[in-house]
Design an enzyme around this catalytic site. Structure first.
Site, PDB file in Angstrom:
ATOM      1  N   HIS A 251       1.199  -1.355   0.034  1.00 24.57           N
ATOM      2  CA  HIS A 251       0.058   0.240  -0.333  1.00 24.57           C
ATOM      3  C   HIS A 251       1.086   1.489  -0.086  1.00 24.57           C
ATOM      4  O   HIS A 251       1.993   0.919   0.248  1.00 24.57           O
ATOM      5  CB  HIS A 251      -0.816  -0.028   1.254  1.00 24.57           C
ATOM      6  CG  HIS A 251       0.017   0.269   3.187  1.00 24.57           C
ATOM      7  ND1 HIS A 251       0.367  -1.325   2.394  1.00 24.57           N
ATOM      8  CD2 HIS A 251      -0.255   0.228   3.455  1.00 24.57           C
ATOM      9  CE1 HIS A 251       0.641  -1.145   4.525  1.00 24.57           C
ATOM     10  NE2 HIS A 251       0.383   0.208   4.704  1.00 24.57           N
ATOM     11  N   ARG A 261      -5.115  14.940   5.259  1.00 23.56           N
ATOM     12  CA  ARG A 261      -5.260  13.432   5.812  1.00 23.56           C
ATOM     13  C   ARG A 261      -4.865  13.301   7.010  1.00 23.56           C
ATOM     14  O   ARG A 261      -3.519  13.840   7.021  1.00 23.56           O
ATOM     15  CB  ARG A 261      -4.242  13.100   4.654  1.00 23.56           C
ATOM     16  CG  ARG A 261      -5.449  10.791   5.142  1.00 23.56           C
ATOM     17  CD  ARG A 261      -4.183  10.236   3.532  1.00 23.56           C
ATOM     18  NE  ARG A 261      -4.509   9.050   4.142  1.00 23.56           N
ATOM     19  CZ  ARG A 261      -5.159   8.254   4.364  1.00 23.56           C
ATOM     20  NH1 ARG A 261      -6.776   8.532   3.583  1.00 23.56           N
ATOM     21  NH2 ARG A 261      -5.476   6.521   4.610  1.00 23.56           N
TER      22      ARG A 261
END
Ligand SMILES: C=C1C[C@]23C[C@@]1(O)CC[C@H]2[C@@]12CC[C@H](O)[C@@](C)(C(=O)O1)[C@H]2[C@@H]3C(=O)O
Ligand SMILES: O=C(O)CCC(=O)C(=O)O
Ligand SMILES: [Fe+2]
Length: 321
Positions: A251, A261
């Site tokens: 990932h 974020r």
């Protein structure tokens, strides 16, 4: 305030060309309150090494309290944040990830999990959140053991419950990166591609996109953010414990041009002395694909590697390749 200045982005080498982005709509969703969750977890771990959990039982007020404390921390002036010390192994870091030269458009805080925090910064928010997430992670691992038909059902969760459990907690803040557009549509890497070395990782983020996972065919898909759910990654240790039946998921995080974020991740690790080996009851006469090693040995080797390295390669049995 974030310390990344305009000239900094020009020197920043972590760009990739990965547009257009494909969404991952078929993400497996596991409702922990449903009996079929055990089958769904196994299927998701085999297919993707990744799934989303709903009805997780982590109180929403614990999540929002820690999120606002984290946002407050990251908004402090740099010298204040640096009072947390460098992230070697626990503390505040920015841009530099690990000790092998990796960089990302991220600032973060790495924290211990196995001692009550007396943090002035986070108050009780950290302990409340970590305890609730650890409980949920144990439930996921017990349902997983049921699905794998291994006994006792706490064979995995007991590693987290152990006082010596080497779990780690991480807060990541990715500031908006508005410079992305002029650079020929390139994306700036927030956190480069990697697998997590632990058993599983339990990730919660705000509603800003950025997380991507790699599918078995090597393609990258974007995970739609969901602030009310948790995402579970299969880590390298669980890959070994299932003798490769589950694969750790690759990932990465790409920055967003307008929104920041914020993610909080509980990395579920075993005690340092724990042998990481396939669960005997999963081995129906087959050979282990891996050499024998302890979590200490794996961690030591992992922490000397680059983020994108295939860390398990050094622990594979040549005969089994
Ligand atoms: C480049 C690195 C950062 C990392 C240690 C490593 O050498 C390779 C694994 C990386 C990783 C990924 C998952 C977690 O975020 C982390 C804390 C971990 O256990 O392994 C990080 C390490 C880190 O940021 O120090
Ligand atoms: O911040 C995120 O969303 C994921 C970061 C990550 O993969 C990690 O810290 O290991
Ligand atoms: Fe990760």
């Amino acid at each position: 305030m974030m310390v990344f200045s305009e000239p900094a982005i020009e020197q920043f080498s972590s760009f990739i060309n990965c547009r257009p982005t494909t969404l991952f709509p078929q993400i497996p969703i596991v409702d922990l309150s449903k009996p079929e969750s055990k089958h769904l977890i196994i299927k998701a771990c085999e297919e993707f090494g990744f799934f989303k959990v709903i009805n997780h039982g982590v109180p929403v007020e614990f999540i929002s309290k820690l999120e606002s404390e984290a946002a407050r921390f990251f908004s402090l002036p740099l010298p204040e944040k640096e009072k947390a010390g460098p992230p070697k192994p626990f503390g505040y870091g920015n841009k530099s990830i690990g000790q092998s030269g990796d960089v990302g458009w991220v600032e973060y805080l790495l924290l211990k999990t196995n001692q009550e925090s007396d943090s002035q910064t986070f108050g009780s928010a950290l302990n409340d959140y970590m305890s609730a997430v650890k409980k949920m992670a144990c439930e996921v691992l017990e349902i997983m053991a049921d699905g794998l038909k291994v006994q006792p059902r706490n064979v995995l969760s007991k590693l987290l419950m152990d006082e010596q459990s080497d779990s780690v907690f991480r807060l990541n803040h990715y500031p908006p990166c508005p410079q992305v557009q002029p650079l020929n549509g390139s994306d700036v890497i927030g956190f480069g591609e990697h697998t997590d070395p632990q058993i599983i990782s339990v990730l919660r983020s705000n509603n800003t996109s950025g997380l991507q996972i790699s599918l078995r065919d090597g393609s990258w898909v974007s995970v739609p953010p969901d602030q009310n759910s948790f995402f579970i990654n299969v880590g390298d240790s669980l890959q070994v414990m299932t003798n490769g039946r589950f694969k750790s998921v690759k990932h990465r995080v790409l920055t967003n041009s307008s929104k920041s974020r914020l993610s909080m991740i509980y990395f579920c690790g075993p005690p340092l002395s724990e042998k990481i080996a396939p669960l005997p009851s999963l081995m129906r006469g087959e050979e282990s694909l891996y050499k024998e090693f302890t979590w200490f040995e794996y961690k030591k080797s992992a922490f000397n590697s680059k983020l994108a390295d295939n860390r398990l390669m050094h622990f594979q049995r040549i005969e089994a390749l």
